[in-house]
Design an enzyme around this catalytic site. Structure first.
Site, mmCIF file in Angstrom:
data_model
loop_
_atom_site.group_PDB
_atom_site.id
_atom_site.type_symbol
_atom_site.label_atom_id
_atom_site.label_comp_id
_atom_site.label_asym_id
_atom_site.label_seq_id
_atom_site.Cartn_x
_atom_site.Cartn_y
_atom_site.Cartn_z
ATOM 1 N N LYS A 86 -8.059 -4.683 -9.721
ATOM 2 C CA LYS A 86 -9.307 -5.147 -9.961
ATOM 3 C C LYS A 86 -9.395 -5.946 -11.569
ATOM 4 O O LYS A 86 -10.181 -6.728 -11.727
ATOM 5 C CB LYS A 86 -10.366 -4.297 -9.787
ATOM 6 C CG LYS A 86 -10.698 -3.926 -8.149
ATOM 7 C CD LYS A 86 -11.908 -3.268 -8.242
ATOM 8 C CE LYS A 86 -12.422 -3.145 -6.616
ATOM 9 N NZ LYS A 86 -11.426 -2.292 -6.049
ATOM 10 N N SER A 123 -2.109 -1.607 -4.123
ATOM 11 C CA SER A 123 -3.317 -2.138 -5.105
ATOM 12 C C SER A 123 -3.738 -1.164 -5.834
ATOM 13 O O SER A 123 -4.365 -1.581 -6.697
ATOM 14 C CB SER A 123 -4.624 -2.389 -3.952
ATOM 15 O OG SER A 123 -4.914 -1.430 -2.992
ATOM 16 N N GLU A 134 -22.219 -5.573 -9.884
ATOM 17 C CA GLU A 134 -22.527 -4.657 -9.019
ATOM 18 C C GLU A 134 -21.301 -3.865 -8.366
ATOM 19 O O GLU A 134 -20.387 -4.253 -8.491
ATOM 20 C CB GLU A 134 -23.515 -5.212 -7.716
ATOM 21 C CG GLU A 134 -22.918 -5.331 -6.476
ATOM 22 C CD GLU A 134 -21.783 -6.577 -6.570
ATOM 23 O OE1 GLU A 134 -21.999 -7.542 -7.461
ATOM 24 O OE2 GLU A 134 -21.025 -6.842 -5.885
HETATM 25 C C1 LIG Z 1 -11.363 -2.403 -4.608
HETATM 26 C C2 LIG Z 1 -10.248 -2.014 -4.028
HETATM 27 C C3 LIG Z 1 -9.636 -2.452 -2.830
HETATM 28 C C4 LIG Z 1 -10.235 -3.415 -1.861
HETATM 29 O O1 LIG Z 1 -10.658 -4.614 -2.408
HETATM 30 P P1 LIG Z 1 -10.162 -5.977 -2.106
HETATM 31 O O2 LIG Z 1 -10.703 -6.897 -2.913
HETATM 32 O O3 LIG Z 1 -9.931 -6.008 -0.886
HETATM 33 O O4 LIG Z 1 -8.722 -6.011 -2.812
HETATM 34 C C5 LIG Z 1 -8.125 -1.895 -2.335
HETATM 35 N N1 LIG Z 1 -7.436 -1.173 -3.098
HETATM 36 C C6 LIG Z 1 -7.908 -0.622 -4.138
HETATM 37 C C7 LIG Z 1 -7.042 0.231 -5.096
HETATM 38 C C8 LIG Z 1 -9.340 -1.035 -4.614
HETATM 39 O O5 LIG Z 1 -9.750 -0.393 -5.824
#
Ligand SMILES: *Cc1c(COP(=O)(O)O)cnc(C)c1O
Length: 394
Positions: free
Chosen positions: A89, A377, A111
């Site tokens: 993010k 992610s 938000e």
């Molecule tokens: C917020 C988040 C997601 C989901 O958000 P996307 O916009 O779909 O990437 C996925 N993995 C993690 C670790 C997150 O913090």
């Protein structure tokens, strides 16, 4: 078939900017400027520098040897979990805070549902010394106390949204109301590839550093610059968009998008938006979303807070509808098991969101020669309590 955005802000039939007239000047100012600003050499230089020195990029592309052996294929993990603040993010919030500064904004609003985007926003506001106001549903504030504390420590003001279901969509409404009232000095940082055009495209471009790195890292590792598959979990879709971006039109790279089935796609407790969703408008964009027959947004459910979103970004709606990406739904249970498996095979504790992507290996078989890149992610520190409760680890 075109998979990226067109000049009007659409991905196929999805996207656009369905916003109240009062919001038009704000969104239009951004639309007219974002590509110009992103193309400025000074902007690029500052963005790249911060990604390197502050976020810690490039994130490694790691060959997961034991995981690969177990599933008899070749799996590389793109380690977004190693970024500062623990997920992808931050790539987007760094980009947007620089955009806000270029546009002369000194006040930032956002938000947040689970608090992850709120923390990433509060982080970059502290970095730049800008005022930060984060809207968050009252119920989410109670559920996500550690992230609320993080935001406060970083100097942000967390404002509870007390209307409706007191969750993410109510926080979004409050943020939009704020932006309407403060059109001149305020930038609204949206945290995924959602919202009215140009947000999905702008966020995808900021996250596209992920696939840019995948290309040269594969070249370094293996002498080839494309994988056979890219796998990523999808909440709104930003980590997936970043991992797919430079391969969207290379159709021999197969894309797999993983959604949260919660307790099961047909259980009524799910966040499998593409399967369950119907066309509608959410957050200013035409896309697929979970709704009742008369068009009320359904509360989604997933064990992972980051996938608990009733819609999906317009790029992903188009990837689903066009068949460019294969969509797979993974339940809470399957994700938790896959998360624990990564801990024990590779010594990496993944975010539960990312664990959904990892669960694909138990549900789909790959060939020994297939080269797979999986977007890891985020890291699982934030999810420790959920892991503890699920596996009775205490
Ligand atoms: C917020 C988040 C997601 C989901 O958000 P996307 O916009 O779909 O990437 C996925 N993995 C993690 C670790 C997150 O913090």
């Amino acid at each position: 078939m075109k998979y990226n955005v067109d000049e009007k802000g659409y991905y196929g039939e999805f996207g656009g900017a369905y916003i109240p007239e009062m919001l038009y000047p704000n969104v239009e100012e951004l639309r007219q400027n974002y590509l110009k600003v992103m193309a400025e050499p000074e902007f690029k230089k500052e963005f790249d520098q911060l990604l390197k020195d502050y976020v810690g990029r490039p994130s490694p592309l790691y060959f997961a040897k034991r995981l690969s052996k177990k599933y008899n294929t070749k799996i590389y993990l793109k380690r977004e979990d190693l970024n500062h603040t623990g997920a992808h993010k931050i790539n987007n919030t760094i980009g947007q805070i620089l955009m806000a500064k270029r546009l002369g904004k000194n006040r930032i609003i956002a938000e947040t549902g689970a608090g992850q985007h709120g923390v990433a926003t509060a982080t970059v506001c502290a970095l730049m010394g800008l005022e930060c106001i984060v809207y968050m549903g009252e119920i989410d504030i109670a559920r996500q106390a550690p992230n609320v504390a993080r935001m406060k420590m970083l100097g942000a003001t967390v404002v509870p949204a007390t209307s409706g279901s007191k969750t993410l969509k109510d926080a979004t409404n409050e943020a939009i109301r704020d932006w309407i009232n403060n059109p001149v000095d305020t930038h609204y940082i949206i945290g995924s590839v959602v919202g009215p055009h140009p947000y999905p495209d702008m966020v995808a471009r900021f996250q596209s550093v992920v696939s840019e790195e995948i290309k040269w890292q594969l070249k370094d590792h293996l002498g080839r610059s494309q994988p056979d598959y890219i796998i990523a979990c999808v909440g709104g879709g930003s980590n997936a968009a970043g991992a797919y971006y430079h391969f969207l039109d290379t159709t021999d790279v197969k894309l797999i998008a993983v959604e949260a089935a919660g307790l099961g796609v047909d259980s009524g407790e799910s966040a499998a938006t593409s399967v369950l969703g119907k066309e509608g408008i959410i957050h200013g964009s035409k896309t697929l979303l979970m709704q009742t027959n008369d068009g009320q947004i359904t509360e989604p459910y997933s064990i992972s807070a980051g996938l608990d979103y009733p819609g999906v970004g317009p790029m992903h709606a188009h990837l689903y509808k066009s068949g460019r990406a294969e969509f797979i739904s993974i339940t809470d249970d399957q994700a938790m098991k896959a998360g624990l498996e990564l801990c024990q095979l590779e010594g990496i504790i993944p975010a539960i969101e990312s664990a959904h992507a990892l669960a694909v290996f138990k549900n789909k078989s790959f060939k020994p020669d297939d080269l797979i890149v999986l977007s890891l992610s985020g890291r699982g520190d934030k999810d420790l309590e959920t892991y503890i409760n699920h596996f009775n680890l205490a």
